[in-house]
Motif scaffolding. Structure first.
Motif, PDB file in Angstrom:
ATOM      1  N   ALA A  67      35.709  27.590  90.070  1.00 33.56           N
ATOM      2  CA  ALA A  67      36.791  26.624  90.544  1.00 33.56           C
ATOM      3  C   ALA A  67      37.799  27.652  91.129  1.00 33.56           C
ATOM      4  CB  ALA A  67      37.717  25.720  89.480  1.00 33.56           C
ATOM      5  N   LEU A  68      38.767  26.960  91.976  1.00 34.43           N
ATOM      6  CA  LEU A  68      39.839  27.899  92.453  1.00 34.43           C
ATOM      7  C   LEU A  68      41.275  26.899  92.645  1.00 34.43           C
ATOM      8  CD1 LEU A  68      41.066  30.343  93.789  1.00 34.43           C
ATOM      9  CD2 LEU A  68      40.195  29.726  95.959  1.00 34.43           C
ATOM     10  N   ALA A  69      42.065  27.169  91.747  1.00 30.78           N
ATOM     11  CA  ALA A  69      43.341  26.349  91.718  1.00 30.78           C
ATOM     12  C   ALA A  69      44.442  27.046  92.487  1.00 30.78           C
ATOM     13  CB  ALA A  69      43.736  26.105  90.454  1.00 30.78           C
ATOM     14  N   LEU A  70      45.080  26.181  93.493  1.00 29.08           N
ATOM     15  CA  LEU A  70      46.093  26.907  94.086  1.00 29.08           C
ATOM     16  C   LEU A  70      47.466  26.108  94.389  1.00 29.08           C
ATOM     17  CD1 LEU A  70      43.802  27.460  97.331  1.00 29.08           C
ATOM     18  CD2 LEU A  70      44.418  29.261  95.705  1.00 29.08           C
ATOM     19  N   CYS A  71      48.336  26.902  94.498  1.00 25.48           N
ATOM     20  CA  CYS A  71      49.913  26.050  94.754  1.00 25.48           C
ATOM     21  C   CYS A  71      50.360  25.949  96.210  1.00 25.48           C
ATOM     22  CB  CYS A  71      50.920  26.834  93.906  1.00 25.48           C
ATOM     23  SG  CYS A  71      50.904  26.630  92.243  1.00 25.48           S
ATOM     24  N   VAL A  72      50.569  24.778  96.631  1.00 23.82           N
ATOM     25  CA  VAL A  72      51.069  24.785  97.991  1.00 23.82           C
ATOM     26  C   VAL A  72      52.687  25.314  98.043  1.00 23.82           C
ATOM     27  CG1 VAL A  72      51.514  23.268  99.977  1.00 23.82           C
ATOM     28  CG2 VAL A  72      49.702  22.750  98.480  1.00 23.82           C
ATOM     29  N   TRP A  73      52.730  26.322  98.618  1.00 24.48           N
ATOM     30  CA  TRP A  73      54.210  26.899  98.922  1.00 24.48           C
ATOM     31  C   TRP A  73      54.905  26.696 100.086  1.00 24.48           C
ATOM     32  CZ3 TRP A  73      57.027  29.626  95.218  1.00 24.48           C
ATOM     33  CH2 TRP A  73      56.349  30.129  94.078  1.00 24.48           C
ATOM     34  N   HIS A  74      55.977  25.748 100.146  1.00 23.29           N
ATOM     35  CA  HIS A  74      56.543  25.433 101.559  1.00 23.29           C
ATOM     36  C   HIS A  74      58.133  25.854 101.340  1.00 23.29           C
ATOM     37  CE1 HIS A  74      58.774  22.472 104.461  1.00 23.29           C
ATOM     38  NE2 HIS A  74      57.568  23.126 105.181  1.00 23.29           N
ATOM     39  N   GLN A  75      58.582  26.839 102.274  1.00 21.44           N
ATOM     40  CA  GLN A  75      59.877  27.259 102.318  1.00 21.44           C
ATOM     41  C   GLN A  75      60.242  27.991 100.978  1.00 21.44           C
ATOM     42  OE1 GLN A  75      61.247  27.599 105.299  1.00 21.44           O
ATOM     43  NE2 GLN A  75      59.722  26.083 106.016  1.00 21.44           N
ATOM     44  N   GLY A  76      59.168  28.828 100.407  1.00 20.48           N
ATOM     45  CA  GLY A  76      59.493  29.386  99.219  1.00 20.48           C
ATOM     46  C   GLY A  76      59.428  28.487  97.882  1.00 20.48           C
ATOM     47  N   ARG A  77      58.962  27.261  98.004  1.00 17.60           N
ATOM     48  CA  ARG A  77      59.066  26.492  96.850  1.00 17.60           C
ATOM     49  C   ARG A  77      57.517  25.848  96.776  1.00 17.60           C
ATOM     50  NH1 ARG A  77      62.612  21.986  97.679  1.00 17.60           N
ATOM     51  NH2 ARG A  77      61.965  21.160  95.685  1.00 17.60           N
ATOM     52  N   ILE A  78      57.289  25.750  95.188  1.00 18.64           N
ATOM     53  CA  ILE A  78      56.056  24.866  94.947  1.00 18.64           C
ATOM     54  C   ILE A  78      56.281  23.403  95.456  1.00 18.64           C
ATOM     55  CG2 ILE A  78      54.248  24.215  93.504  1.00 18.64           C
ATOM     56  CD1 ILE A  78      54.780  26.958  91.835  1.00 18.64           C
ATOM     57  N   VAL A  79      55.378  22.977  96.315  1.00 18.02           N
ATOM     58  CA  VAL A  79      55.478  21.579  96.651  1.00 18.02           C
ATOM     59  C   VAL A  79      54.321  20.449  96.297  1.00 18.02           C
ATOM     60  CG1 VAL A  79      57.356  21.769  98.420  1.00 18.02           C
ATOM     61  CG2 VAL A  79      54.929  21.737  99.120  1.00 18.02           C
ATOM     62  N   GLY A  80      53.364  21.188  95.633  1.00 18.80           N
ATOM     63  CA  GLY A  80      51.914  20.633  95.534  1.00 18.80           C
ATOM     64  C   GLY A  80      50.809  21.598  95.198  1.00 18.80           C
ATOM     65  N   VAL A  81      49.771  21.008  94.940  1.00 19.80           N
ATOM     66  CA  VAL A  81      48.581  21.844  94.639  1.00 19.80           C
ATOM     67  C   VAL A  81      47.765  21.459  95.260  1.00 19.80           C
ATOM     68  CG1 VAL A  81      49.308  22.205  92.234  1.00 19.80           C
ATOM     69  CG2 VAL A  81      48.026  20.371  92.848  1.00 19.80           C
ATOM     70  N   HIS A 104      57.780  15.481 100.089  1.00 17.75           N
ATOM     71  CA  HIS A 104      57.257  16.352 100.772  1.00 17.75           C
ATOM     72  C   HIS A 104      56.286  15.658 101.517  1.00 17.75           C
ATOM     73  CE1 HIS A 104      59.433  19.591  98.880  1.00 17.75           C
ATOM     74  NE2 HIS A 104      59.221  19.121  97.814  1.00 17.75           N
ATOM     75  N   GLN A 105      55.965  14.424 101.458  1.00 17.08           N
ATOM     76  CA  GLN A 105      54.996  13.538 101.971  1.00 17.08           C
ATOM     77  C   GLN A 105      55.288  13.462 103.575  1.00 17.08           C
ATOM     78  OE1 GLN A 105      53.619  10.382  99.713  1.00 17.08           O
ATOM     79  NE2 GLN A 105      52.492  11.996  98.131  1.00 17.08           N
ATOM     80  N   GLY A 106      54.402  13.118 104.397  1.00 19.11           N
ATOM     81  CA  GLY A 106      54.746  12.791 105.641  1.00 19.11           C
ATOM     82  C   GLY A 106      54.914  13.902 106.754  1.00 19.11           C
ATOM     83  N   ARG A 107      54.865  14.891 106.202  1.00 14.63           N
ATOM     84  CA  ARG A 107      55.103  16.068 107.339  1.00 14.63           C
ATOM     85  C   ARG A 107      54.105  16.941 107.553  1.00 14.63           C
ATOM     86  NH1 ARG A 107      60.032  18.801 104.274  1.00 14.63           N
ATOM     87  NH2 ARG A 107      60.130  17.367 102.676  1.00 14.63           N
ATOM     88  N   GLY A 108      52.930  16.395 107.226  1.00 12.23           N
ATOM     89  CA  GLY A 108      51.512  17.342 107.619  1.00 12.23           C
ATOM     90  C   GLY A 108      51.104  18.376 106.714  1.00 12.23           C
ATOM     91  N   ILE A 109      52.175  18.588 105.789  1.00 14.87           N
ATOM     92  CA  ILE A 109      51.868  19.800 104.747  1.00 14.87           C
ATOM     93  C   ILE A 109      50.482  19.731 104.393  1.00 14.87           C
ATOM     94  CG2 ILE A 109      52.602  20.847 102.585  1.00 14.87           C
ATOM     95  CD1 ILE A 109      55.376  19.877 103.559  1.00 14.87           C
ATOM     96  N   MET A 110      50.049  18.643 103.672  1.00 14.73           N
ATOM     97  CA  MET A 110      48.743  18.699 103.084  1.00 14.73           C
ATOM     98  C   MET A 110      47.655  18.552 103.776  1.00 14.73           C
ATOM     99  SD  MET A 110      47.429  18.917 100.204  1.00 14.73           S
ATOM    100  CE  MET A 110      48.589  18.790  98.986  1.00 14.73           C
ATOM    101  N   THR A 111      47.396  17.886 105.155  1.00 15.14           N
ATOM    102  CA  THR A 111      46.653  18.010 106.095  1.00 15.14           C
ATOM    103  C   THR A 111      46.644  19.425 106.595  1.00 15.14           C
ATOM    104  OG1 THR A 111      47.152  15.755 106.744  1.00 15.14           O
ATOM    105  CG2 THR A 111      45.843  17.161 108.250  1.00 15.14           C
ATOM    106  N   GLU A 112      47.533  20.224 106.773  1.00 13.55           N
ATOM    107  CA  GLU A 112      47.167  21.646 107.043  1.00 13.55           C
ATOM    108  C   GLU A 112      47.164  22.461 106.060  1.00 13.55           C
ATOM    109  OE1 GLU A 112      50.713  23.204 109.607  1.00 13.55           O
ATOM    110  OE2 GLU A 112      51.338  21.022 109.820  1.00 13.55           O
ATOM    111  N   SER A 113      47.429  22.091 104.945  1.00 13.74           N
ATOM    112  CA  SER A 113      46.910  23.060 103.712  1.00 13.74           C
ATOM    113  C   SER A 113      45.421  22.691 103.554  1.00 13.74           C
ATOM    114  CB  SER A 113      47.713  22.459 102.320  1.00 13.74           C
ATOM    115  OG  SER A 113      49.139  22.846 102.691  1.00 13.74           O
TER     116      SER A 113
END
Length: 187
Positions: A67-81, A104-113
């Motif tokens: 497995a490989l668990a990652l945090c999604v970092w946006h502008q220096g903060r964790i916003v998801g996984v 943090h939804q609705g800005r394409g963050i998860m799709t891009e991640s």
């Protein structure tokens, strides 16, 4: 070696580390009601100590490449996984999971991640097949594989127990040999 995957300016994926415990727990706790609608593990994550145990377990799984668990970092903060909830090295298959804080939804963050994760999986982990299984009624989460050109394979009936009921999963996949190893941008 800790995995870091650049996504775009101000957005990157980083392997979960013990230094992330407090921030990740605070994000989880602040989004508890939001996440409970689709994620079955909230009753097992009620303290920072639970988040620590999860990170320790996921670190061991990363070491054995299961497995490989990652945090999604946006502008220096964790916003998801996001990450691979399961890696099957022999069959070269990765099963992707993800969640994002409500604000943090609705800005394409998860799709891009997820796009960056999938590209990493094909390139660095030599995966042949990547799978995303999402509750059928979870429209926002289903939009991610659909935007990224994953094929919808079908419905896994009653695939997950969600507190008081079973939910069906829509199962999507992407193969390494399919056209464009680089996914459509701007989706």
């Amino acid at each position: 070696m800790m995995v870091r995957i650049p996504v775009r300016d101000g957005l990157e994926l980083r392997q979960r580390a013990l230094a992330d415990v407090e921030e990740l727990f605070v994000l989880t706790d602040a989004n508890r009601d939001h996440l409970r609608e689709w994620l079955p593990w909230l009753n097992y994550c009620i303290s920072a100590a639970d988040t620590r145990k999860n990170i320790e377990a996921m670190t061991r799984q990363a070491e054995d490449r299961s497995a490989l668990a990652l945090c999604v970092w946006h502008q220096g903060r964790i916003v998801g996984v996001t990450g691979y909830n399961e890696l099957r090295e022999g069959n070269r298959v990765g099963h992707i999971g993800y969640w994002l804080g409500r604000e943090h939804q609705g800005r394409g963050i998860m799709t891009e991640s997820v796009r960056a994760l999938v590209e990493f999986g094909f390139r660095e982990l030599d995966l042949n097949r990547q799978v995303i299984a999402v509750a059928v009624d979870n429209v926002r989460s289903r939009a991610v594989p659909e935007r990224l050109g994953f094929a919808m394979e079908g419905i896994a009936r009653e695939a997950e127990w969600l507190y008081d009921r079973f939910v069906d999963h829509a199962v999507y996949s992407r193969l390494k040999r399919e056209p464009t190893a680089v996914f459509p941008r701007g989706s």
